[in-house]
Scaffold this motif. Structure first.
Motif, PDB file in Angstrom:
ATOM      1  N   PRO A   1       0.804  -1.224   0.000  1.00  0.00           N
ATOM      2  CA  PRO A   1       0.000   0.000   0.000  1.00  0.00           C
ATOM      3  C   PRO A   1       0.837   1.274   0.000  1.00  0.00           C
ATOM      4  N   LEU A   2       0.227   2.315  -0.479  1.00  0.00           N
ATOM      5  CA  LEU A   2       0.776   3.655  -0.299  1.00  0.00           C
ATOM      6  C   LEU A   2       0.560   4.064   1.157  1.00  0.00           C
ATOM      7  N   ILE A   3       1.521   4.791   1.687  1.00  0.00           N
ATOM      8  CA  ILE A   3       1.480   5.180   3.101  1.00  0.00           C
ATOM      9  C   ILE A   3       1.839   6.654   3.208  1.00  0.00           C
ATOM     10  N   ASP A   4       1.133   7.338   4.088  1.00  0.00           N
ATOM     11  CA  ASP A   4       1.444   8.740   4.382  1.00  0.00           C
ATOM     12  C   ASP A   4       1.867   8.825   5.848  1.00  0.00           C
ATOM     13  N   CYS A   5       3.156   8.948   6.092  1.00  0.00           N
ATOM     14  CA  CYS A   5       3.648   8.879   7.470  1.00  0.00           C
ATOM     15  C   CYS A   5       3.836  10.255   8.121  1.00  0.00           C
ATOM     16  N   HIS A   6       3.315  11.300   7.482  1.00  0.00           N
ATOM     17  CA  HIS A   6       3.283  12.610   8.159  1.00  0.00           C
ATOM     18  C   HIS A   6       2.082  13.392   7.650  1.00  0.00           C
ATOM     19  N   PHE A   7       1.099  13.547   8.512  1.00  0.00           N
ATOM     20  CA  PHE A   7      -0.139  14.199   8.090  1.00  0.00           C
ATOM     21  C   PHE A   7      -0.737  14.941   9.277  1.00  0.00           C
ATOM     22  N   HIS A   8      -1.669  15.835   8.987  1.00  0.00           N
ATOM     23  CA  HIS A   8      -2.403  16.578  10.035  1.00  0.00           C
ATOM     24  C   HIS A   8      -3.893  16.383   9.796  1.00  0.00           C
ATOM     25  N   MET A   9      -4.429  15.308  10.351  1.00  0.00           N
ATOM     26  CA  MET A   9      -5.819  14.980  10.075  1.00  0.00           C
ATOM     27  C   MET A   9      -6.796  15.872  10.822  1.00  0.00           C
ATOM     28  N   ASP A  10      -6.320  16.539  11.884  1.00  0.00           N
ATOM     29  CA  ASP A  10      -7.249  17.427  12.594  1.00  0.00           C
ATOM     30  C   ASP A  10      -7.491  18.729  11.835  1.00  0.00           C
ATOM     31  N   ALA A  11      -6.656  19.012  10.839  1.00  0.00           N
ATOM     32  CA  ALA A  11      -6.810  20.253  10.070  1.00  0.00           C
ATOM     33  C   ALA A  11      -7.266  20.002   8.641  1.00  0.00           C
ATOM     34  N   THR A  12      -7.256  18.754   8.205  1.00  0.00           N
ATOM     35  CA  THR A  12      -7.448  18.489   6.779  1.00  0.00           C
ATOM     36  C   THR A  12      -8.825  18.939   6.282  1.00  0.00           C
ATOM     37  N   LEU A  13      -8.860  19.360   5.031  1.00  0.00           N
ATOM     38  CA  LEU A  13     -10.072  19.773   4.316  1.00  0.00           C
ATOM     39  C   LEU A  13     -10.744  20.985   4.960  1.00  0.00           C
ATOM     40  N   SER A  14      -9.955  21.773   5.695  1.00  0.00           N
ATOM     41  CA  SER A  14     -10.518  22.974   6.328  1.00  0.00           C
ATOM     42  C   SER A  14     -10.190  24.239   5.543  1.00  0.00           C
ATOM     43  N   TYR A  15      -9.611  24.085   4.367  1.00  0.00           N
ATOM     44  CA  TYR A  15      -9.129  25.256   3.598  1.00  0.00           C
ATOM     45  C   TYR A  15     -10.195  26.356   3.512  1.00  0.00           C
ATOM     46  N   GLY A  16      -9.774  27.570   3.834  1.00  0.00           N
ATOM     47  CA  GLY A  16     -10.684  28.708   3.747  1.00  0.00           C
ATOM     48  C   GLY A  16     -11.461  28.995   5.016  1.00  0.00           C
ATOM     49  N   ARG A  17     -11.342  28.128   6.002  1.00  0.00           N
ATOM     50  CA  ARG A  17     -12.084  28.331   7.252  1.00  0.00           C
ATOM     51  C   ARG A  17     -11.118  28.679   8.362  1.00  0.00           C
ATOM     52  N   PRO A  18     -11.221  29.817   9.015  1.00  0.00           N
ATOM     53  CA  PRO A  18     -12.161  30.891   8.719  1.00  0.00           C
ATOM     54  C   PRO A  18     -11.682  31.814   7.596  1.00  0.00           C
ATOM     55  N   ARG A  19     -10.447  31.656   7.125  1.00  0.00           N
ATOM     56  CA  ARG A  19      -9.916  32.483   6.040  1.00  0.00           C
ATOM     57  C   ARG A  19      -8.746  31.722   5.435  1.00  0.00           C
ATOM     58  N   VAL A  20      -8.161  32.240   4.366  1.00  0.00           N
ATOM     59  CA  VAL A  20      -7.017  31.564   3.767  1.00  0.00           C
ATOM     60  C   VAL A  20      -5.718  32.188   4.280  1.00  0.00           C
ATOM     61  N   ASN A  21      -4.631  31.467   4.087  1.00  0.00           N
ATOM     62  CA  ASN A  21      -3.300  31.900   4.492  1.00  0.00           C
ATOM     63  C   ASN A  21      -2.766  32.861   3.420  1.00  0.00           C
ATOM     64  N   ALA A  22      -2.836  34.162   3.703  1.00  0.00           N
ATOM     65  CA  ALA A  22      -2.513  35.157   2.673  1.00  0.00           C
ATOM     66  C   ALA A  22      -1.025  35.193   2.347  1.00  0.00           C
ATOM     67  N   SER A  23      -0.175  35.059   3.341  1.00  0.00           N
ATOM     68  CA  SER A  23       1.269  35.144   3.104  1.00  0.00           C
ATOM     69  C   SER A  23       1.839  33.826   2.599  1.00  0.00           C
ATOM     70  N   GLY A  24       1.145  32.733   2.863  1.00  0.00           N
ATOM     71  CA  GLY A  24       1.647  31.417   2.469  1.00  0.00           C
ATOM     72  C   GLY A  24       2.742  30.880   3.361  1.00  0.00           C
ATOM     73  N   THR A  25       3.001  31.530   4.484  1.00  0.00           N
ATOM     74  CA  THR A  25       4.097  31.099   5.348  1.00  0.00           C
ATOM     75  C   THR A  25       3.627  30.093   6.389  1.00  0.00           C
ATOM     76  N   LEU A  26       4.599  29.362   6.926  1.00  0.00           N
ATOM     77  CA  LEU A  26       4.318  28.433   8.020  1.00  0.00           C
ATOM     78  C   LEU A  26       3.740  29.178   9.216  1.00  0.00           C
ATOM     79  N   LEU A  27       4.324  30.337   9.512  1.00  0.00           N
ATOM     80  CA  LEU A  27       3.916  31.028  10.737  1.00  0.00           C
ATOM     81  C   LEU A  27       2.501  31.576  10.621  1.00  0.00           C
ATOM     82  N   GLU A  28       2.109  32.100   9.445  1.00  0.00           N
ATOM     83  CA  GLU A  28       0.709  32.521   9.319  1.00  0.00           C
ATOM     84  C   GLU A  28      -0.217  31.308   9.365  1.00  0.00           C
ATOM     85  N   GLY A  29       0.245  30.191   8.821  1.00  0.00           N
ATOM     86  CA  GLY A  29      -0.548  28.968   8.904  1.00  0.00           C
ATOM     87  C   GLY A  29      -0.805  28.560  10.347  1.00  0.00           C
ATOM     88  N   ILE A  30       0.211  28.681  11.195  1.00  0.00           N
ATOM     89  CA  ILE A  30       0.040  28.335  12.604  1.00  0.00           C
ATOM     90  C   ILE A  30      -0.950  29.299  13.268  1.00  0.00           C
TER      91      ILE A  30
END
Ligand code: FE2
Length: 412
Positions: free
Chosen positions: A52-81
């Motif tokens: 099987p294909l395996i994904d050994c690093h993921f964030h399932m608590d955040a997945t498919l939440s894009y745009g909620r409550p807004r998008v990451n305007a700068s695209g940086t890790l720190l704005e994402g956090i």
């Protein structure tokens, strides 16, 4: 011998043709021309049959939440956090479970049968942990979901984070996480690595840290991670995720660092999709790529995997649960275009992550009966074409089938 399932006529990753015979949840034979009767037969003639294909690093608590409550305007890790902090405050447990299960269905359709997901334990309401423990239980017949106790806001930087890690482990989370580069000082990051390793040693657990996910060439927590792995006797149980600062480090220093990582048997998990967009954001030109030194780590004998990290969340706006897309991006970013290197990229999303997660996957007698039939003939075409997953089998059961689209063109 009566079989439950046989996959006939497939091609293994080394190009040999073989049938795969399954009884119950176990592969009992992998050889050409098996004639024993089987309750179910899948014709894989001329198609790639792979573990099987395996994904050994993921964030399932955040997945498919894009745009909620807004998008990451700068695209940086720190704005994402920061953005994730806003979402954490408003999302419900039910919402996290619904998104995660929706993602899991997509992942299974793409042939992913094991996922290591970090779960942010610094949610003061503990919703993320409770939600993903529920999800782990609900998908367990199909997906091996390992959970990492991840203090997103810092082991020491976030008040109560260490206690939250311990509470999560007590609740059943599997692995000790951390994010030393997000602590306030290099010393605090060093101390956070030590604390994580000590806790894992005390409890007999694995460690998987977000480590040096920065363009700072002086962010060197991976050195501490490897040294503490040796000191606490954790060899083979530790992974460093991201390690992007290694892209910016001085070559002389790296010539000392990589042998230390290899000696400590610390695995390296690179996340090419996320890091090719997150890193280099402070650069003008030239812009650094930011992925860790995959070919050099492999050459030193380090176990390396490619993983996805994010799909449509505060850090990454795209993604479809396709580990072959991840392998393709890793191949590009690491310049792994030689034929053998391209085959290695396939290994980095199948065999290598199984090794890191300690899973008995493989196409050999005695291995778990989990495999994928791809609509192509070999691993390089798999990365090249990202073909349909014709059949996905988990623990002896067919859990997904796909009929590939066929395009007919007029005479040119
Ligand atoms: Fe991550």
């Amino acid at each position: 011998m009566s079989l439950d399932l046989i996959v006939k006529g497939g091609l293994l990753v080394d190009g040999t043709e073989a049938d795969v015979a399954i009884t119950g949840q176990t592969i009992v034979a992998v050889e050409p021309g098996i004639t024993a009767p089987a309750a179910q037969v899948i014709d894989a003639t001329g198609r790639l049959v792979t573990q099987p294909l395996i994904d050994c690093h993921f964030h399932m608590d955040a997945t498919l939440s894009y745009g909620r409550p807004r998008v990451n305007a700068s695209g940086t890790l720190l704005e994402g956090i920061r953005l994730w902090g806003e979402l954490k405050a408003i999302q419900t447990r039910e919402e996290i479970v619904e998104r995660a299960l929706r993602y899991c269905r997509m992942a299974v359709g793409q042939g992913i049968l094991a996922i290591r997901s970090h779960v942010d334990v610094t949610d003061p309401n503990f919703r993320t942990v409770e939600a993903l423990l529920e999800v782990r239980d609900r998908v367990k017949e199909v997906i091996d979901l390992q959970l990492v106790a991840f203090p997103q806001d810092g082991w020491f930087r976030a008040p109560g984070a260490e206690a939250a890690v311990i509470r999560s482990l007590d609740a059943g989370v599997d692995i000790v996480g951390g994010i030393p580069h997000f602590e306030r000082t290099m010393q605090a990051g060093h101390d956070a690595v030590t604390a994580a390793c000590r806790l894992a040693a005390d409890r007999g657990l694995m460690v998987d840290l977000h480590c040096d996910e920065t363009d700072d060439p002086l962010s060197r927590h991976v050195e501490v991670l490897a040294a503490e792995t040796l000191r606490f006797g954790l060899q083979g149980r530790v992974a460093g995720s991201h390690l992007t600062s290694m892209h910016s480090m001085d070559n002389y220093y790296v010539s000392k660092l990589i042998p230390l990582i290899a000696e400590a048997r610390v695995a390296a998990i690179a996340n090419p999709l996320a890091n090719i967009v997150l890193q280099g954001r402070h650069d003008s030109y030239p812009k650094r790529r930011g992925m860790t030194r995959v070919p050099e780590l492999l050459a030193a004998g380090v176990t390396v995997a490619f993983a996805q990290d994010s799909t449509r969340d505060p850090w990454y706006p795209l993604g479809s649960g396709d580990m072959l897309e991840v392998a393709q991006m890793g191949l590009h970013v690491a310049h792994m275009t030689a034929p053998a290197a391209m085959r290695t990229c396939f290994d980095l999303v199948t065999r290598a992550p199984a090794e890191i997660m300690g899973l008995n996957f493989g196409l050999a007698p005695g291995c778990r009966a989990s495999l994928v039939v791809l609509d192509c003939a070999d691993p390089v075409d798999a990365i090249r074409l990202s073909p349909a997953r014709l059949a996905v089998i988990s623990n002896g059961r067919v859990v997904a089938r796909t009929t590939p689209a066929r395009t007919e063109t007029s005479d040119i």
